[in-house]
Design an enzyme around this catalytic site. Structure first.
Site, PDB file in Angstrom:
ATOM      1  N   GLU A 111       0.858  -1.184   0.000  1.00  0.00           N
ATOM      2  CA  GLU A 111       0.000   0.000   0.000  1.00  0.00           C
ATOM      3  C   GLU A 111       0.896   1.237   0.000  1.00  0.00           C
ATOM      4  O   GLU A 111       1.979   1.209   0.585  1.00  0.00           O
ATOM      5  CB  GLU A 111      -0.890   0.073   1.252  1.00  0.00           C
ATOM      6  CG  GLU A 111      -2.032  -0.901   1.264  1.00  0.00           C
ATOM      7  CD  GLU A 111      -1.651  -2.226   1.899  1.00  0.00           C
ATOM      8  OE1 GLU A 111      -0.617  -2.269   2.590  1.00  0.00           O
ATOM      9  OE2 GLU A 111      -2.371  -3.214   1.677  1.00  0.00           O
ATOM     10  N   TYR A 123       7.619   2.452  -7.623  1.00  0.00           N
ATOM     11  CA  TYR A 123       6.928   1.175  -7.813  1.00  0.00           C
ATOM     12  C   TYR A 123       6.482   1.002  -9.266  1.00  0.00           C
ATOM     13  O   TYR A 123       6.593  -0.089  -9.830  1.00  0.00           O
ATOM     14  CB  TYR A 123       5.718   1.071  -6.876  1.00  0.00           C
ATOM     15  CG  TYR A 123       6.053   1.229  -5.408  1.00  0.00           C
ATOM     16  CD1 TYR A 123       7.200   0.654  -4.876  1.00  0.00           C
ATOM     17  CD2 TYR A 123       5.230   1.958  -4.556  1.00  0.00           C
ATOM     18  CE1 TYR A 123       7.521   0.805  -3.531  1.00  0.00           C
ATOM     19  CE2 TYR A 123       5.546   2.106  -3.211  1.00  0.00           C
ATOM     20  CZ  TYR A 123       6.690   1.533  -2.706  1.00  0.00           C
ATOM     21  OH  TYR A 123       7.006   1.682  -1.384  1.00  0.00           O
TER      22      TYR A 123
END
Ligand code: COA
Length: 155
Positions: A111, A123
């Protein structure tokens, strides 16, 4: 850029209670809402996988991850602020991916705060995909909450 010590002694070591002073010195300046020492202690007690990347005595960064059935959940990944933007975050993800593969995991999950664009960029560049949104997942101060983007990466 702050210079790293000239050393050949560089690499990963396990996160242990004795190394949490160094971790907290970085954690407390790397986030508006850092983990507490208790969060790290709880993670170690729970048997989560924590690794520090050291260059000599200098702490470059660290991560904490939890193994599930066929996935590994990344709980914390941090690069020392004066060393960010030099590829160390990617190096930490590489190490996590190697360990996760050796555990037989097929997915990495995480998350990230909707406001944390540098982390989302890391990411996404790495190959993570957005797979969901958790409403009000994080505390945001003054009683407010912030949504989390859920991301996954197929190993
Ligand atoms: C998020 C974090 C771990 C990234 O580590 P890093 O060492 O700075 O990242 P890298 O240098 O490996 O960068 C990887 C990619 O992300 C991008 N990136 C990294 N920092 C960035 C920034 N501040 N702004 C924009 N893009 C950034 C880089 O452009 C790079 O992409 P590229 O390979 O295409 O050039 C680091 O910024 C950090 O510790 N932040 C504070 C803690 C945090 O938010 N952790 C994540 C919680 S979910």
């Amino acid at each position: 850029m702050s210079a790293l010590p000239e050393t050949r002694e560089a690499g990963f070591v396990p996160m242990t209670p004795e190394r949490l002073d160094a971790v907290m010195a970085v954690e407390s300046v790397a986030y508006p809402h850092p983990w507490t020492r208790g969060n790290f202690e709880d993670s170690l007690r729970a048997g989560y996988h924590g690794q520090l990347l050291l260059a000599g005595e200098a702490l470059v960064g660290y991560y904490v991850a939890m193994k599930g059935v066929d996935e590994v959940h990344l709980l914390n990944i941090t690069v020392a602020p004066d060393l960010q933007g030099q590829g160390w975050g990617r190096a930490l993800l590489d190490a996590l991916a190697v360990w996760s593969r050796l555990q037989g995991a097929q997915w990495l999950w995480l998350e990230v705060r909707v406001s944390n664009e540098p982390a989302q960029r890391l990411y996404e560049r790495y190959g993570f995909r957005r797979v969901g949104l958790r409403k009000g997942y994080y505390p945001a101060g003054a009683g407010r909450r912030e949504d989390a983007i859920v991301m996954s990466f197929q190993l």
